[in-house]
Scaffold this motif. Structure first.
Motif, mmCIF file in Angstrom:
data_model
loop_
_atom_site.group_PDB
_atom_site.id
_atom_site.type_symbol
_atom_site.label_atom_id
_atom_site.label_comp_id
_atom_site.label_asym_id
_atom_site.label_seq_id
_atom_site.Cartn_x
_atom_site.Cartn_y
_atom_site.Cartn_z
ATOM 1 N N UNK A 171 0.815 -1.207 0.000
ATOM 2 C CA UNK A 171 0.000 0.000 0.000
ATOM 3 C C UNK A 171 0.846 1.253 0.000
ATOM 4 N N UNK A 172 0.163 2.377 -0.179
ATOM 5 C CA UNK A 172 0.804 3.687 -0.149
ATOM 6 C C UNK A 172 0.015 4.603 0.781
ATOM 7 N N UNK A 173 0.737 5.511 1.391
ATOM 8 C CA UNK A 173 0.100 6.646 2.049
ATOM 9 C C UNK A 173 0.316 7.833 1.116
ATOM 10 N N UNK A 174 -0.739 8.204 0.381
ATOM 11 C CA UNK A 174 -0.655 9.354 -0.513
ATOM 12 C C UNK A 174 -0.567 10.605 0.339
ATOM 13 N N UNK A 175 0.578 11.283 0.277
ATOM 14 C CA UNK A 175 0.899 12.319 1.250
ATOM 15 C C UNK A 175 0.536 13.700 0.730
ATOM 16 N N UNK A 176 -0.381 14.354 1.445
ATOM 17 C CA UNK A 176 -0.727 15.748 1.167
ATOM 18 C C UNK A 176 -1.212 15.953 -0.276
ATOM 19 N N UNK A 177 -1.894 14.936 -0.804
ATOM 20 C CA UNK A 177 -2.401 15.026 -2.164
ATOM 21 C C UNK A 177 -3.590 14.087 -2.304
#
Length: 604
Positions: free
Chosen positions: A325-331
Motif C-alpha cells: 500500500x501507499x500513504x498518498x501524502x498531502x495530495x
C-alpha cells in the motif's frame, strides 16, 4: 460511470497569466500564450514553465462535439482546478468551484450552441496559508519539504453527452456481513414508470441480474450474492493486493412501458472489508500487516500531473518493491491512479492536503473539500483509510487550543458519518486524540532504537506515553494507550542517497548504493521484528525535488538492488531465496523507457 459518448479536451488551450488577479471577466484578457492542458503552468510539460509568483491564470478553448452525438445533455467535466475556478461558456458564466483537488461538472446544454467557447479563470493566491495547499510552497522558490506550486487546471478536462434521463451518480459499497453489495444510484430526469437494472458479474459468471422499480430519483438497494458460506468458496471473489478481483457492474435505466434502455453506464466494484480489532488492522476479516510507503505523487517535468501510463507504472513499482500500500501524502490523487490501484491491487491511505493557518476560512474550505474527496473516492476498493490532518498542520497548538482539537474531532466524526466502513486517523504522526489507529512519525536513523521503542507491546506503550520522537506528545489523552488500537509507524527512514551528488537533503545519509541498501535492510528488519506495531509506512517512494530520500530517484530509477529492497520490505532476510518471477518488471525501466517517459512529459 463509463459511457461511450465523451471526448477529451486535453491538449492546446489559449492561456493568459494574470499575476495580480486584475481581471474578473474574460473581456480584455490577452490570450496570447498557449498551454498544454492538463499540465500546470509551473511545469515544463505545460510548455510554459511559468516561474512568476502570481494569483490568477486564464484558459480558453473552442469545443466541437463529434457529429455523431445525438440529442441529450452536454456535460463539461473538470478533474481538478487549483484553486477557485470560474467557468464561462459562450460568454455566459456557468459555474464556480472552490477546492484544488476535487472535481466538478457543469451542464452546458442550454448555453452550448456548437461549436462553443469555454473560458476558465483560476485564482490561487500563493500567500493564502489558510487555503488547502498540501506540499505547494508559499515562497517563490521551493524550500525544506515544500515543492513548486500547481496553479489552475492540473487534471483532465472532458465533455460528455448523456441522455435526458440518465444516471447522475452511482456508488457501490461491499457488505461482507450480508455477502452483498449496496447500490446507490441517483437518476437525473426522473419520471414515473422507470426501472433500474443492476448486473454484477466476474469473467464467466453472473453474480446478480436484478431489476428495480424507481419510486423516486434515488435508488438504494442491497444486491445479495450467492454465498457458499465457507472461506474456500468465498475467496475467489474477495479483493486484496494479492488477489485484486474486481466485479464488473452494468447499470441501465429502463422505460417500464416500452422496455427501452434510456441510459447505460458501466463500472466496477469489489468485495472486501476493512476493520480494526484487538490492536490489528484486518482485511477481509484476517489480520493484515500494512507495508506502506509514503508517496508524494510528483513528477519532475509535470509536478502533480501524470499520464495514465505513469500512474500505472508507479503502482507497479510500488508493488515490485514489496509494499502492499501507499500513504498518498498531502495530495488527493487523480482517480486514474486509484483505478490502477484497484485493478492491480494496492492499498491507499487518502490524505487531505493541509492548510497551515487556522481561521474561519480554513475551517470552511478544508471541511468542504474533504467532504467532496470522501464522496468521490469512497467507492474505490483500494482506499482503506482516511486522514484529514497530518502532523497538526492547520490545527496548531493542539495541546493548548480547544479550537484546533475540536476541528480534528469534528472532521473525524464527519468522515465516519460519510463512510463508516473505513478507519479514520484524525491527525497522523503525533498528538493523537480522536483516531482509529495510533500513528507515530519517528525518523531515528538507528535500528536498535526502533527495537527499543517498539520491540514489544509494553515498550510501544511506554513510547506512546513518554517518548517524543518528533519532539511532540504522541498522545493528547494517555488513556488511548490502553484502548487496544493498532499502533503504526507511519513515517520513518528517510535515508538520502544522491548518486549524482546533486544538492538536497534527507533525514539520514548514505554514501553509496550498498550502504543505502544495507541501512534500509537494517531499519526494515527492526520494524518487522517489532511486536508492538501493526504496520509501517516508509519515507519515501521517490525523490521529490530537494528531498532526496526516495528508494527511487525522481525519474523512477532504483537506488539499490530491487530484489534486496523488496525482501527487506516484505520481511524476508535472504534475497537468494527469491524467485525471479516474484520481481516482475513489466515496463522494463530501461534507459529507453525512461527517455520515452521524459519525452511524453514534454508533450513531444
Amino acid at each position: 460511470m463509463q459511457r461511450p459518448l465523451w471526448s477529451s479536451l486535453d491538449g492546446a488551450w489559449d492561456f493568459a497569466f494574470d499575476p495580480h488577479a486584475a481581471h474578473g471577466h474574460p473581456a480584455g484578457v490577452d490570450f496570447s500564450q498557449q498551454i498544454e492542458v492538463p499540465y500546470p503552468p509551473e511545469s515544463r510539460a505545460s510548455g510554459l514553465h511559468q516561474q512568476a509568483h502570481g494569483r490568477a491564470v486564464w484558459y480558453r478553448r473552442t469545443v466541437r462535439c463529434p457529429h455523431e452525438w445525438t440529442a441529450g445533455r452536454t456535460l463539461l467535466h473538470f478533474g481538478a482546478v487549483d484553486y477557485h475556478a470560474t467557468v464561462w461558456v459562450n460568454g455566459r458564466k456557468v459555474a464556480e468551484h472552490r477546492g484544488g483537488h476535487t472535481p466538478f461538472c457543469v451542464d452546458v446544454t442550454d448555453v452550448a450552441d456548437e461549436p462553443f467557447e469555454v473560458v476558465v479563470r483560476a485564482e490561487d493566491d500563493p500567500l493564502a496559508l489558510d487555503q488547502p495547499r498540501g506540499k505547494q510552497d508559499w515562497l517563490p522558490e521551493p524550500h525544506s519539504i515544500w515543492y513548486p506550486r500547481t496553479t489552475g487546471i492540473w487534471q483532465t478536462v472532458w465533455v460528455e453527452r448523456v441522455p435526458g434521463t440518465a444516471v447522475d451518480r452511482l456508488e457501490f459499497q461491499p457488505d461482507l456481513d450480508t455477502w452483498g453489495v449496496h447500490v446507490r444510484a441517483l437518476v437525473q430526469g426522473y419520471r414515473p414508470g422507470l426501472k433500474v437494472r443492476v448486473l454484477l458479474s466476474v469473467p464467466g459468471e453472473t453474480l446478480a441480474d436484478d431489476v428495480y422499480s424507481l419510486t423516486g430519483a434515488e435508488l438504494h438497494r442491497v444486491v445479495p450474492l450467492l454465498d457458499g458460506g465457507i472461506d474456500s468458496h468465498r475467496s475467489h471473489l474477495l479483493w486484496s493486493p494479492e488477489h485484486p478481483q474486481l466485479i464488473d457492474a452494468l447499470v441501465e435505466v429502463l422505460d417500464s412501458a416500452s422496455g427501452e434502455v434510456l441510459d447505460r453506464v458501466v463500472g466496477y466494484t469489489a468485495l472486501r472489508s476493512v476493520t480494526i480489532e484487538q490492536g490489528r488492522f484486518l482485511l477481509n476479516g484476517s489480520p493484515y500487516p500494512l507495508r506502506l510507503v509514503l508517496d508524494q505523487g510528483y513528477w519532475p517535468e509535470s509536478l502533480m500531473t501524470a499520464t495514465s501510463d505513469q500512474y500505472r507504472a508507479d503502482v507497479e513499482l510500488t508493488k515490485r518493491l514489496g509494499f502492499n500500500g501507499v500513504r498518498k501524502h498531502q495530495k488527493l490523487e487523480d482517480p486514474q491512479y486509484l483505478y490502477w490501484a484497484d485493478r492491480l491491487g494496492l492499498l491507499v491511505w487518502a490524505e487531505m492536503p493541509s492548510a497551515y493557518r487556522l481561521s474561519d476560512r480554513s475551517i470552511q474550505s478544508v471541511t468542504a473539500e474533504w467532504m467532496e474527496a470522501v464522496m468521490r473516492d469512497r467507492g474505490h476498493p483500494c482506499v482503506v483509510a482516511w486522514v484529514p490532518f497530518n502532523e497538526s498542520w492547520g490545527v496548531p497548538d493542539l495541546t493548548r487550543r480547544g479550537r484546533s482539537r475540536s476541528l480534528v474531532r469534528a472532521l473525524y466524526e464527519l468522515t465516519r458519518s460519510l463512510d463508516p466502513t473505513r478507519p479514520v486517523i484524525g491527525n497522523d504522526g503525533w498528538e493523537n486524540d480522536t483516531t482509529d489507529i495510533l500513528t507515530i512519525h519517528d525518523y531515528t536513523p538507528a535500528a536498535e532504537v526502533l527495537r527499543e521503542r517498539y520491540g514489544t507491546r509494553e515498550q510501544t506503550r511506554e513510547t506512546l506515553l513518554h517518548a517524543r520522537p518528533g519532539g511532540r506528545n504522541l498522545l493528547l489523552d494517555p488513556a488511548l494507550a490502553d484502548r487496544g488500537l493498532p499502533v503504526m509507524l507511519t513515517e520513518f527512514g528517510g535515508i538520502a542517497y544522491m548518486p549524482d551528488h546533486q544538492g538536497g537533503w534527507g533525514y539520514s545519509h548514505a554514501q553509496d548504493s550498498e550502504s543505502f541498501t544495507a541501512h534500509y535492510e537494517s531499519l526494515l528488519s527492526a520494524v518487522h521484528e517489532s511486536q508492538g506495531l501493526a504496520g509501517f509506512c516508509y519515507t519515501q517512494l521517490t525523490d521529490t525535488f530537494q528531498e532526496k530520500n526516495g528508494l527511487l530517484d525522481e525519474y523512477r530509477r532504483f537506488k539499490g538492488d530491487p530484489a534486496r529492497l523488496r525482501h527487506a520490505t516484505a520481511g524476508r532476510r535472504d534475497p537468494r531465496t527469491v524467485n525471479a518471477a516474484e520481481v516482475p518488471d513489466p515496463f522494463g525501466y530501461s534507459p529507453e523507457w525512461q527517455a520515452k517517459q521524459l519525452m511524453h512529459s514534454f508533450g513531444s
